[in-house]
Design an enzyme around this catalytic site. Structure first.
Site, PDB file in Angstrom:
ATOM      1  CB  THR A  98      -0.932   0.000   1.218  1.00  0.00           C
ATOM      2  OG1 THR A  98      -1.787  -1.138   1.151  1.00  0.00           O
ATOM      3  CG2 THR A  98      -1.775   1.265   1.258  1.00  0.00           C
TER       4      THR A  98
ATOM      5  CG  HIS B 164      -0.396   0.556  -4.631  1.00  0.00           C
ATOM      6  ND1 HIS B 164      -0.472   0.353  -5.990  1.00  0.00           N
ATOM      7  CD2 HIS B 164      -0.469  -0.667  -4.061  1.00  0.00           C
ATOM      8  CE1 HIS B 164      -0.587  -0.936  -6.232  1.00  0.00           C
ATOM      9  NE2 HIS B 164      -0.590  -1.582  -5.075  1.00  0.00           N
TER      10      HIS B 164
END
Length: 390
Positions: free
Chosen positions: A40, A43
Protein backbone atom coordinates in the site's frame (compact mmCIF):
# COMPACT_ATOMS: atom_id res chain seq x y z
CA UNK A 1 8.97 15.56 14.82
CA UNK A 2 10.15 13.92 11.59
CA UNK A 3 7.59 12.12 9.44
CA UNK A 4 7.26 10.69 5.94
CA UNK A 5 4.49 12.68 4.31
CA UNK A 6 2.63 12.51 1.02
CA UNK A 7 2.64 16.27 0.57
CA UNK A 8 1.83 16.73 -3.10
CA UNK A 9 -0.32 15.07 -5.74
CA UNK A 10 2.65 13.54 -7.58
CA UNK A 11 4.98 10.56 -7.21
CA UNK A 12 7.24 10.63 -4.15
CA UNK A 13 7.32 10.97 -0.37
CA UNK A 14 8.91 13.74 1.66
CA UNK A 15 10.65 13.61 5.03
CA UNK A 16 9.51 16.76 6.80
CA UNK A 17 8.94 18.25 10.24
CA UNK A 18 5.34 18.05 11.44
CA UNK A 19 3.76 18.74 14.85
CA UNK A 20 3.65 15.84 17.27
CA UNK A 21 0.16 14.35 17.43
CA UNK A 22 -1.94 15.34 20.43
CA UNK A 23 -3.39 12.67 22.67
CA UNK A 24 -7.15 12.32 22.34
CA UNK A 25 -9.73 10.66 24.61
CA UNK A 26 -9.21 6.91 24.87
CA UNK A 27 -5.90 7.06 22.98
CA UNK A 28 -2.27 6.22 23.63
CA UNK A 29 0.81 8.00 22.32
CA UNK A 30 3.58 5.81 20.94
CA UNK A 31 7.26 6.47 20.24
CA UNK A 32 7.86 4.57 17.02
CA UNK A 33 10.85 2.19 16.92
CA UNK A 34 10.39 0.33 13.63
CA UNK A 35 8.08 0.41 10.64
CA UNK A 36 7.54 -2.03 7.78
CA UNK A 37 7.03 -0.99 4.17
CA UNK A 38 3.82 -2.38 2.68
CA UNK A 39 2.55 -2.67 -0.89
CA UNK A 40 0.00 0.00 0.00
CA UNK A 41 2.85 2.37 0.82
CA UNK A 42 4.39 1.67 -2.58
CA UNK A 43 1.10 2.57 -4.27
CA UNK A 44 1.01 5.82 -2.28
CA UNK A 45 4.59 6.69 -3.18
CA UNK A 46 3.92 5.95 -6.85
CA UNK A 47 0.66 7.91 -6.65
CA UNK A 48 -1.21 5.54 -8.91
CA UNK A 49 -4.89 5.65 -9.81
CA UNK A 50 -5.95 4.07 -6.51
CA UNK A 51 -3.93 6.59 -4.50
CA UNK A 52 -5.24 9.55 -6.49
CA UNK A 53 -8.84 8.54 -5.76
CA UNK A 54 -8.31 7.51 -2.12
CA UNK A 55 -5.96 9.92 -0.35
CA UNK A 56 -6.57 13.34 1.09
CA UNK A 57 -3.31 15.26 1.18
CA UNK A 58 -1.13 16.00 3.03
CA UNK A 59 -0.93 12.64 4.80
CA UNK A 60 1.58 10.93 7.10
CA UNK A 61 1.79 7.44 5.60
CA UNK A 62 2.52 4.00 7.03
CA UNK A 63 0.59 1.46 9.07
CA UNK A 64 3.06 -1.31 10.01
CA UNK A 65 4.91 -0.38 13.20
CA UNK A 66 6.02 -1.10 16.72
CA UNK A 67 7.01 1.28 19.48
CA UNK A 68 6.92 2.13 23.15
CA UNK A 69 3.95 3.76 24.82
CA UNK A 70 4.93 7.17 26.20
CA UNK A 71 1.55 8.54 27.27
CA UNK A 72 -1.96 7.22 27.92
CA UNK A 73 -5.22 9.13 28.11
CA UNK A 74 -7.18 9.16 31.39
CA UNK A 75 -9.31 6.08 31.81
CA UNK A 76 -7.23 3.86 29.51
CA UNK A 77 -6.65 0.47 31.10
CA UNK A 78 -4.39 -2.48 30.29
CA UNK A 79 -1.92 -0.31 28.36
CA UNK A 80 0.93 1.25 30.34
CA UNK A 81 3.76 3.67 29.67
CA UNK A 82 6.77 1.61 28.64
CA UNK A 83 4.81 -1.19 26.96
CA UNK A 84 6.14 -2.44 23.64
CA UNK A 85 3.17 -2.38 21.28
CA UNK A 86 2.05 -2.91 17.72
CA UNK A 87 -1.21 -1.60 16.34
CA UNK A 88 -4.26 -2.75 14.41
CA UNK A 89 -4.38 -0.33 11.49
CA UNK A 90 -8.11 -0.77 10.79
CA UNK A 91 -10.09 1.63 12.96
CA UNK A 92 -13.72 0.57 13.15
CA UNK A 93 -16.90 2.42 14.06
CA UNK A 94 -18.07 0.17 16.89
CA UNK A 95 -21.71 0.89 16.03
CA UNK A 96 -22.59 -1.03 12.87
CA UNK A 97 -24.21 -4.46 12.91
CA UNK A 98 -20.93 -6.35 12.50
CA UNK A 99 -19.09 -4.33 15.12
CA UNK A 100 -21.93 -4.79 17.61
CA UNK A 101 -21.86 -8.54 16.92
CA UNK A 102 -18.11 -8.75 17.58
CA UNK A 103 -17.16 -9.02 13.92
CA UNK A 104 -15.10 -5.86 13.82
CA UNK A 105 -13.00 -7.00 10.85
CA UNK A 106 -16.21 -6.74 8.78
CA UNK A 107 -16.99 -3.12 9.72
CA UNK A 108 -18.29 -1.23 6.69
CA UNK A 109 -16.99 2.07 8.08
CA UNK A 110 -13.34 1.09 8.56
CA UNK A 111 -10.76 3.89 8.57
CA UNK A 112 -7.23 2.92 7.53
CA UNK A 113 -4.17 4.13 9.43
CA UNK A 114 -1.77 5.82 7.01
CA UNK A 115 -4.47 5.90 4.32
CA UNK A 116 -7.50 7.68 5.73
CA UNK A 117 -5.75 9.25 8.72
CA UNK A 118 -2.16 10.11 9.61
CA UNK A 119 -0.05 7.01 10.02
CA UNK A 120 3.02 5.46 11.58
CA UNK A 121 5.96 6.62 9.44
CA UNK A 122 6.82 9.19 12.06
CA UNK A 123 8.63 9.53 15.36
CA UNK A 124 5.31 9.51 17.24
CA UNK A 125 1.73 8.49 16.56
CA UNK A 126 -1.50 8.28 18.52
CA UNK A 127 -3.92 5.38 18.29
CA UNK A 128 -7.11 4.39 20.09
CA UNK A 129 -6.22 2.10 22.98
CA UNK A 130 -8.67 -0.46 21.56
CA UNK A 131 -6.36 -0.78 18.51
CA UNK A 132 -3.17 -1.31 20.50
CA UNK A 133 -1.68 -4.79 20.89
CA UNK A 134 0.64 -5.09 23.88
CA UNK A 135 3.43 -7.63 23.51
CA UNK A 136 3.28 -9.55 26.80
CA UNK A 137 6.27 -11.75 25.98
CA UNK A 138 9.61 -10.63 24.51
CA UNK A 139 9.60 -10.13 20.74
CA UNK A 140 12.22 -8.67 18.43
CA UNK A 141 11.17 -5.12 17.44
CA UNK A 142 11.68 -5.96 13.75
CA UNK A 143 9.13 -8.77 14.05
CA UNK A 144 6.79 -6.65 16.18
CA UNK A 145 6.82 -4.05 13.40
CA UNK A 146 5.34 -6.50 10.88
CA UNK A 147 2.46 -7.84 12.98
CA UNK A 148 0.03 -6.17 10.56
CA UNK A 149 1.11 -8.19 7.47
CA UNK A 150 1.86 -11.22 9.64
CA UNK A 151 -1.78 -10.98 10.68
CA UNK A 152 -2.88 -11.03 7.04
CA UNK A 153 -0.85 -14.22 6.57
CA UNK A 154 -2.22 -15.86 9.71
CA UNK A 155 -5.83 -14.87 8.94
CA UNK A 156 -5.48 -16.37 5.46
CA UNK A 157 -3.55 -19.49 6.44
CA UNK A 158 -5.86 -20.39 9.33
CA UNK A 159 -9.07 -19.86 7.35
CA UNK A 160 -9.24 -23.64 6.92
CA UNK A 161 -7.78 -26.59 8.87
CA UNK A 162 -4.24 -27.37 7.69
CA UNK A 163 -3.09 -30.35 9.75
CA UNK A 164 -2.12 -33.16 7.39
CA UNK A 165 -3.31 -31.25 4.30
CA UNK A 166 -1.56 -30.50 1.01
CA UNK A 167 -1.32 -26.72 0.64
CA UNK A 168 -0.64 -24.63 -2.47
CA UNK A 169 0.45 -21.00 -1.96
CA UNK A 170 0.58 -18.77 -5.04
CA UNK A 171 2.78 -15.71 -4.55
CA UNK A 172 6.01 -15.66 -2.50
CA UNK A 173 5.89 -12.03 -1.46
CA UNK A 174 6.41 -11.29 2.24
CA UNK A 175 2.85 -12.26 3.21
CA UNK A 176 2.94 -15.42 1.12
CA UNK A 177 6.25 -16.34 2.77
CA UNK A 178 4.79 -15.81 6.23
CA UNK A 179 1.73 -17.89 5.31
CA UNK A 180 4.05 -20.67 4.17
CA UNK A 181 5.88 -20.54 7.49
CA UNK A 182 2.56 -20.76 9.36
CA UNK A 183 1.27 -23.67 7.25
CA UNK A 184 4.49 -25.61 7.80
CA UNK A 185 4.56 -24.80 11.51
CA UNK A 186 1.00 -25.97 12.23
CA UNK A 187 1.38 -29.33 10.52
CA UNK A 188 0.47 -29.26 6.83
CA UNK A 189 1.74 -32.34 5.00
CA UNK A 190 3.04 -30.68 1.83
CA UNK A 191 3.45 -26.92 1.36
CA UNK A 192 4.20 -25.84 -2.21
CA UNK A 193 4.75 -22.14 -2.89
CA UNK A 194 4.97 -20.69 -6.41
CA UNK A 195 6.43 -17.49 -7.81
CA UNK A 196 8.64 -16.26 -10.65
CA UNK A 197 11.30 -14.69 -8.40
CA UNK A 198 14.19 -17.01 -7.57
CA UNK A 199 15.26 -14.70 -4.75
CA UNK A 200 11.90 -14.95 -3.01
CA UNK A 201 11.68 -18.69 -3.62
CA UNK A 202 15.10 -19.06 -1.99
CA UNK A 203 13.66 -17.33 1.07
CA UNK A 204 10.78 -19.80 1.07
CA UNK A 205 13.30 -22.63 1.20
CA UNK A 206 14.66 -21.21 4.45
CA UNK A 207 11.16 -21.42 5.94
CA UNK A 208 10.94 -25.16 5.53
CA UNK A 209 8.43 -25.47 2.68
CA UNK A 210 8.20 -28.80 0.86
CA UNK A 211 8.75 -27.22 -2.55
CA UNK A 212 9.43 -23.69 -3.81
CA UNK A 213 8.50 -23.76 -7.50
CA UNK A 214 9.38 -21.21 -10.16
CA UNK A 215 6.33 -21.43 -12.44
CA UNK A 216 8.16 -19.63 -15.24
CA UNK A 217 10.21 -22.83 -15.64
CA UNK A 218 8.16 -25.65 -14.10
CA UNK A 219 4.47 -26.53 -14.02
CA UNK A 220 2.37 -27.22 -10.96
CA UNK A 221 1.83 -30.75 -12.30
CA UNK A 222 5.58 -31.29 -12.23
CA UNK A 223 5.72 -29.99 -8.68
CA UNK A 224 2.97 -32.40 -7.63
CA UNK A 225 4.91 -35.31 -9.13
CA UNK A 226 8.00 -34.26 -7.19
CA UNK A 227 5.91 -34.33 -4.00
CA UNK A 228 4.41 -37.71 -4.95
CA UNK A 229 0.92 -36.25 -4.82
CA UNK A 230 -1.79 -38.31 -6.49
CA UNK A 231 -4.72 -35.91 -6.02
CA UNK A 232 -5.09 -32.14 -6.01
CA UNK A 233 -4.37 -29.70 -3.23
CA UNK A 234 -6.68 -29.63 -0.22
CA UNK A 235 -6.13 -25.94 0.62
CA UNK A 236 -5.08 -23.03 -1.58
CA UNK A 237 -3.76 -19.72 -0.26
CA UNK A 238 -3.81 -17.17 -3.09
CA UNK A 239 -1.45 -14.28 -2.33
CA UNK A 240 -0.56 -12.87 -5.74
CA UNK A 241 -3.70 -11.36 -7.28
CA UNK A 242 -2.38 -12.73 -10.58
CA UNK A 243 -5.14 -14.09 -12.87
CA UNK A 244 -2.97 -16.93 -14.19
CA UNK A 245 -2.07 -17.98 -10.65
CA UNK A 246 -5.73 -18.03 -9.59
CA UNK A 247 -6.71 -20.12 -12.60
CA UNK A 248 -3.83 -22.53 -11.97
CA UNK A 249 -4.85 -22.89 -8.35
CA UNK A 250 -8.47 -23.69 -9.21
CA UNK A 251 -7.34 -26.25 -11.81
CA UNK A 252 -5.20 -28.11 -9.27
CA UNK A 253 -7.52 -28.32 -6.27
CA UNK A 254 -8.94 -31.62 -5.11
CA UNK A 255 -12.70 -32.10 -5.11
CA UNK A 256 -14.02 -30.22 -2.11
CA UNK A 257 -10.87 -28.10 -1.98
CA UNK A 258 -10.88 -24.77 -0.16
CA UNK A 259 -9.24 -21.54 -1.31
CA UNK A 260 -8.55 -18.42 0.78
CA UNK A 261 -7.81 -15.37 -1.40
CA UNK A 262 -5.82 -12.45 -0.02
CA UNK A 263 -4.15 -11.32 -3.27
CA UNK A 264 -5.96 -8.30 -4.70
CA UNK A 265 -6.30 -8.34 -8.51
CA UNK A 266 -5.77 -5.07 -10.36
CA UNK A 267 -8.84 -5.70 -12.51
CA UNK A 268 -11.62 -8.18 -13.17
CA UNK A 269 -10.78 -11.49 -14.88
CA UNK A 270 -12.52 -14.72 -15.84
CA UNK A 271 -12.12 -18.06 -14.06
CA UNK A 272 -13.44 -21.55 -14.79
CA UNK A 273 -16.64 -21.46 -12.77
CA UNK A 274 -17.65 -24.88 -14.10
CA UNK A 275 -14.68 -26.41 -12.26
CA UNK A 276 -15.52 -24.45 -9.11
CA UNK A 277 -19.07 -25.83 -9.19
CA UNK A 278 -18.45 -29.41 -10.26
CA UNK A 279 -15.43 -29.81 -7.95
CA UNK A 280 -17.39 -28.14 -5.13
CA UNK A 281 -14.55 -25.72 -4.39
CA UNK A 282 -14.99 -23.15 -1.61
CA UNK A 283 -13.50 -19.69 -2.26
CA UNK A 284 -13.19 -17.28 0.67
CA UNK A 285 -12.08 -13.66 0.40
CA UNK A 286 -9.75 -12.48 3.17
CA UNK A 287 -9.01 -8.88 4.13
CA UNK A 288 -7.00 -7.68 7.10
CA UNK A 289 -7.10 -9.49 10.43
CA UNK A 290 -9.83 -10.77 12.73
CA UNK A 291 -9.84 -8.47 15.72
CA UNK A 292 -8.31 -9.71 17.88
CA UNK A 293 -8.37 -13.48 17.49
CA UNK A 294 -5.76 -13.28 14.74
CA UNK A 295 -3.49 -11.18 16.97
CA UNK A 296 -3.72 -13.76 19.72
CA UNK A 297 -2.85 -16.48 17.21
CA UNK A 298 0.17 -14.49 16.01
CA UNK A 299 1.61 -14.03 19.47
CA UNK A 300 1.12 -17.68 20.39
CA UNK A 301 2.68 -18.90 17.14
CA UNK A 302 5.81 -16.86 17.88
CA UNK A 303 5.80 -17.97 21.50
CA UNK A 304 5.71 -21.60 20.32
CA UNK A 305 8.74 -21.22 18.07
CA UNK A 306 7.60 -19.86 14.69
CA UNK A 307 10.63 -18.07 13.22
CA UNK A 308 9.92 -15.13 10.90
CA UNK A 309 13.49 -13.82 10.78
CA UNK A 310 14.19 -15.15 7.24
CA UNK A 311 11.29 -13.04 5.92
CA UNK A 312 12.99 -9.79 7.02
CA UNK A 313 15.75 -9.20 4.49
CA UNK A 314 16.56 -5.47 4.54
CA UNK A 315 16.82 -2.79 7.21
CA UNK A 316 17.33 0.95 6.69
CA UNK A 317 17.48 4.06 8.80
CA UNK A 318 14.32 6.09 8.15
CA UNK A 319 16.41 8.86 6.62
CA UNK A 320 17.33 6.44 3.83
CA UNK A 321 13.66 5.87 3.01
CA UNK A 322 14.07 6.32 -0.75
CA UNK A 323 16.55 3.47 -0.97
CA UNK A 324 14.33 1.37 1.29
CA UNK A 325 11.29 1.96 -0.92
CA UNK A 326 13.28 1.17 -4.05
CA UNK A 327 14.35 -2.12 -2.47
CA UNK A 328 10.79 -2.99 -1.47
CA UNK A 329 9.54 -2.16 -4.99
CA UNK A 330 12.11 -4.44 -6.64
CA UNK A 331 9.98 -7.55 -6.12
CA UNK A 332 13.04 -9.59 -5.18
CA UNK A 333 13.20 -9.18 -1.40
CA UNK A 334 11.35 -10.11 1.73
CA UNK A 335 10.19 -7.55 4.26
CA UNK A 336 11.93 -4.14 4.40
CA UNK A 337 12.18 -2.40 7.79
CA UNK A 338 12.73 1.28 8.59
CA UNK A 339 14.47 2.06 11.89
CA UNK A 340 13.10 5.12 13.74
CA UNK A 341 14.91 4.45 17.03
CA UNK A 342 17.30 7.38 16.81
CA UNK A 343 20.54 6.28 15.24
CA UNK A 344 21.76 4.68 12.02
CA UNK A 345 23.57 1.36 12.36
CA UNK A 346 26.55 0.27 10.22
CA UNK A 347 25.89 -2.58 7.82
CA UNK A 348 28.15 -4.89 9.83
CA UNK A 349 25.87 -4.46 12.84
CA UNK A 350 22.60 -3.53 11.22
CA UNK A 351 20.67 -6.00 13.37
CA UNK A 352 22.15 -4.83 16.67
CA UNK A 353 20.24 -2.39 18.91
CA UNK A 354 21.28 1.24 18.96
CA UNK A 355 22.45 2.69 22.29
CA UNK A 356 19.21 4.64 22.62
CA UNK A 357 17.18 1.54 21.86
CA UNK A 358 19.10 -0.61 24.30
CA UNK A 359 18.66 1.96 27.03
CA UNK A 360 14.95 2.15 26.31
CA UNK A 361 14.21 -1.57 26.01
CA UNK A 362 16.62 -3.58 28.14
CA UNK A 363 16.44 -3.98 31.93
CA UNK A 364 20.09 -4.22 32.94
CA UNK A 365 19.32 -5.26 36.52
CA UNK A 366 19.25 -8.96 35.60
CA UNK A 367 16.11 -9.65 37.58
CA UNK A 368 12.55 -8.46 38.05
CA UNK A 369 11.20 -5.68 35.88
CA UNK A 370 9.27 -2.68 37.20
CA UNK A 371 5.65 -2.27 36.10
CA UNK A 372 6.63 0.65 33.85
CA UNK A 373 8.86 -1.69 31.85
CA UNK A 374 6.92 -4.92 32.29
CA UNK A 375 6.98 -5.67 28.58
CA UNK A 376 10.71 -5.33 28.02
CA UNK A 377 13.11 -8.30 27.98
CA UNK A 378 15.75 -8.92 30.61
CA UNK A 379 19.26 -9.65 29.39
CA UNK A 380 18.66 -13.37 29.86
CA UNK A 381 15.40 -13.24 27.92
CA UNK A 382 16.98 -11.23 25.14
CA UNK A 383 19.84 -13.71 24.81
CA UNK A 384 17.38 -16.59 24.73
CA UNK A 385 14.82 -15.18 22.32
CA UNK A 386 16.43 -12.75 19.91
CA UNK A 387 18.56 -13.74 16.95
CA UNK A 388 20.98 -10.87 16.37
CA UNK A 389 23.15 -12.60 13.79
CA UNK A 390 21.10 -12.03 10.62
Amino acid sequence: MKALVKERAEPGLWLVDVPEPELGPGEVKIRVLRTGICGTDLHIRKYDDWARHTLKLPLVVGHEFCGHVVEVAPGVEDVAVGDLVSGEGHLVCGKCRNCMAGRRHLCRNTVGLGVNRDGAFAEYLTLPAANVWVHRVPVDPDVAAIFDPFGNAVHTALSFPLVGEDVLITGAGPIGLMAAAVATHVGARNVMITDVSDERLDLAGKLGVSLALNVSRSSIEEGMRRLHMREGFDVGLEMSGNPAAVRDMIAHMTHGGRIAMLGLPAEEFAIDWATVVTSMITIKGVYGREMFETWYNMSVLLEKGLDLSPVITDRYDYRDFDAAFDTAASGRTGKVILDWSGGARPESARNEPTEAEAAATMDRSGGARPESARNEPTEAEAAATMDRSA
